[in-house]
Structures are given as structure tokens and as C-alpha cells.
Design a protein around this motif. Structure first.
Motif, PDB file in Angstrom:
ATOM      1  N   GLU A 102     -40.769 -25.998  -6.972  1.00  0.00           N
ATOM      2  CA  GLU A 102     -40.173 -25.868  -8.310  1.00  0.00           C
ATOM      3  C   GLU A 102     -41.193 -25.316  -9.310  1.00  0.00           C
ATOM      4  O   GLU A 102     -40.841 -24.502 -10.156  1.00  0.00           O
ATOM      5  N   ALA A 103     -42.432 -25.777  -9.192  1.00  0.00           N
ATOM      6  CA  ALA A 103     -43.462 -25.337 -10.142  1.00  0.00           C
ATOM      7  C   ALA A 103     -43.716 -23.833 -10.013  1.00  0.00           C
ATOM      8  O   ALA A 103     -43.822 -23.129 -11.016  1.00  0.00           O
ATOM      9  N   VAL A 104     -43.788 -23.355  -8.786  1.00  0.00           N
ATOM     10  CA  VAL A 104     -44.052 -21.925  -8.579  1.00  0.00           C
ATOM     11  C   VAL A 104     -42.879 -21.090  -9.099  1.00  0.00           C
ATOM     12  O   VAL A 104     -43.070 -20.026  -9.686  1.00  0.00           O
ATOM     13  N   ALA A 105     -41.689 -21.611  -8.923  1.00  0.00           N
ATOM     14  CA  ALA A 105     -40.512 -20.876  -9.404  1.00  0.00           C
ATOM     15  C   ALA A 105     -40.481 -20.790 -10.925  1.00  0.00           C
ATOM     16  O   ALA A 105     -40.092 -19.769 -11.491  1.00  0.00           O
ATOM     17  N   LEU A 106     -40.924 -21.846 -11.602  1.00  0.00           N
ATOM     18  CA  LEU A 106     -40.758 -21.913 -13.058  1.00  0.00           C
ATOM     19  C   LEU A 106     -41.961 -21.389 -13.842  1.00  0.00           C
ATOM     20  O   LEU A 106     -41.803 -20.680 -14.834  1.00  0.00           O
ATOM     21  N   PHE A 107     -43.169 -21.760 -13.427  1.00  0.00           N
ATOM     22  CA  PHE A 107     -44.358 -21.508 -14.254  1.00  0.00           C
ATOM     23  C   PHE A 107     -44.984 -20.147 -13.965  1.00  0.00           C
ATOM     24  O   PHE A 107     -44.749 -19.547 -12.915  1.00  0.00           O
ATOM     25  N   ASP A 108     -45.784 -19.693 -14.927  1.00  0.00           N
ATOM     26  CA  ASP A 108     -46.552 -18.454 -14.771  1.00  0.00           C
ATOM     27  C   ASP A 108     -48.011 -18.746 -14.441  1.00  0.00           C
ATOM     28  O   ASP A 108     -48.696 -17.932 -13.831  1.00  0.00           O
ATOM     29  N   VAL A 109     -48.467 -19.907 -14.908  1.00  0.00           N
ATOM     30  CA  VAL A 109     -49.870 -20.283 -14.740  1.00  0.00           C
ATOM     31  C   VAL A 109     -49.921 -21.774 -14.414  1.00  0.00           C
ATOM     32  O   VAL A 109     -49.180 -22.561 -15.007  1.00  0.00           O
TER      33      VAL A 109
END
Ligand SMILES: *Cc1c(COP(=O)(O)O)cnc(C)c1O
Length: 234
Positions: A102-109
């Protein structure tokens, strides 16, 4: 509530004005230190604040925000990002490996890379999603037991491992100094460690000390309450 409903904002908090004032403070601090050429990005830390309070800051043109929880950020930001697709969302809190997808899908950094297990999980997920986020390694400059982050002595080895064994690009280092300490020595240590491992970005400084951090070389300051007001009690 829609994201346009700003009715429950207290009158005395003006996030857009606060952000402008902080930008001025940082310019003044850099001038004072003879570092006017440095650029400092303000990461507006919107954790625990609702979309209605974030929206006026987006409307000023500001696009860089920090959140510390994956699920909270997902819930709040999906509609905001649809409206402002050039938003850069930065995860500044601890990341569990079961939330990496989920984090990789949502965040840029992700600013909180703090252990090899997490670095490995990120490398794997980048392949899967064919998306590579910018990464910062969190350093526990105060070597506090309860705080996450790589110990200062282990940072160079850890960054090398991320690069050489996992093929990750580490853009910078991040720290949260012990609350009771003078932050300046921690910021100076982080700047030295960044040099030692050849990374250029430094995420350091929060509402109480962003000017000092800027003078000591911060490229990113993470400012929450000075922009959005105090966070609601949990
Ligand atoms: C909450 C938080 C901030 C912002 O703190 P303020 O004191 O409200 O500016 C910065 N960095 C991290 C990692 C945080 O969790």
C-alpha cells in the motif's frame, strides 16, 4: 464531509498564512548563515489533520506533504490527489513490511527506511509495481532505545548494503533528535553522515527548530503544528 467543507476550521488557524511565514523565516535564517543559495523544501506534515485543513495549503500551490501512517494517508489523500495529481506525498513514520504494498502504491518518498528487512521488502515491491520511490534512511542520532532508525556508526554500511545488494537509490538521511536535546549537534551529525555515505538530501528540523536545521544544511524540513495548528488529542 466533502473536502471543500472548511466550516469546522477554528478561525485562528490559517495554514496558508503560516506556511508563508515559515518560508520567510527559512529565507531569513539562510541569509543570516550566508547560505541564501540553498533550497529548503518544506514538507507540510498533515498527519491527524483532516482534508479540510489540508486543502487551503494545496490551494496556495504547495505540493509536498508528510504523513506518518499508511492507512490514514490512504483514506485522506485519495480524493485530494485526484484533485491535485502533482502532489508529492512523503511517508515520515515507521513502515511495517505488511504495509509495504500500500505504501509503495500511495507514496512518492519514504523517509523512514530503518532496517534491512524493510529495504528488501521495498526493493521487491518496486519490481512488482514497476515503481521506484525515493528513499531516505532514518538515523537514530540520539541512539534512543525506543526510537527507530539506524545507529550513526552503522549508517555507511547500511546505505552501501541498500545500494550494492538491493540496487536501491538512497537519496538522503532523516533524523528526529531526542526531544530534550539541543537539536543542533544532531543536525550536524546527520550532515556529516550524509557526506560520509555520499547522499545529498537531509530531512531534519520540525516546527520548533526548522530555522536551525536550514542553517545546518537541511534540504527538507518537516513542519506540522506550525502550519496546521496543534494536532487533535488522540
Ligand atoms: C509529526 C512529525 C513531524 C512534525 O512535527 P511538528 O512538531 O508538529 O512540526 C515531523 N517529523 C516527524 C517524523 C513527525 O512524526
Amino acid at each position: 464531509m466533502t473536502i471543500d467543507d472548511q466550516n469546522n476550521l477554528p478561525d485562528d488557524i490559517n495554514p496558508a498564512e503560516n506556511l508563508a511565514a515559515i518560508t520567510e523565516d527559512i529565507s531569513a535564517a539562510l541569509r543570516e548563515a550566508g547560505k541564501e543559495q540553498n533550497h529548503v523544501t518544506i514538507v507540510a506534515v498533515s498527519k491527524q489533520h483532516e482534508a479540510a485543513r489540508i486543502l487551503p495549503v494545496l490551494e496556495t500551490g504547495h505540493r509536498v506533504f508528510g504523513e506518518n501512517r499508511v492507512q490514514e494517508a490512504q483514506a485522506k489523500w485519495s480524493a485530494l490527489i485526484e484533485k491535485y495529481p502533482d502532489t508529492e506525498l512523503r511517508l515520515i513514520g515507521p513502515l511495517q513490511t505488511n504495509k509495504v504494498k500500500e505504501a509503495v502504491a500511495l507514496f512518492d518518498v519514504i523517509e523512514s527506511v530503518d532496517r534491512i528487512k524493510l529495504a528488501k521488502a521495498l526493493a521487491k515491491e518496486f519490481e512488482k509495481q514497476d515503481k521506484r520511490l525515493k528513499l531516505f534512511v532514518q538515523v537514530n542520532t540520539g541512539e534512543e532505545e525506543q526510537k527507530s532508525g539506524i545507529a550513526p556508526n552503522d549508517v555507511v554500511t547500511f546505505v552501501d548494503e541498500c545500494r550494492d545488494q538491493l540496487g536501491l537509490t538512497i537519496e538522503g538521511l532523516m533524523c528526529i533528535p531526542p526531544a530534550a536535546d539541543d537539536p543542533a549537534p544532531h543536525f550536524a551529525l546527520l550532515a556529516k553522515l550524509a557526506k560520509d555515505c555520499g547522499v545529498s538530501a537531509l530531512s531534519m528540523g520540525m516546527s520548533g527548530d526548522y530555522s536551525i536545521a536550514a542553517q545546518l544544511g537541511a534540504t527538507h524540513v518537516r513542519v506540522g503544528s506550525a502550519i496546521f495548528g496543534l494536532r487533535p488529542a488522540k
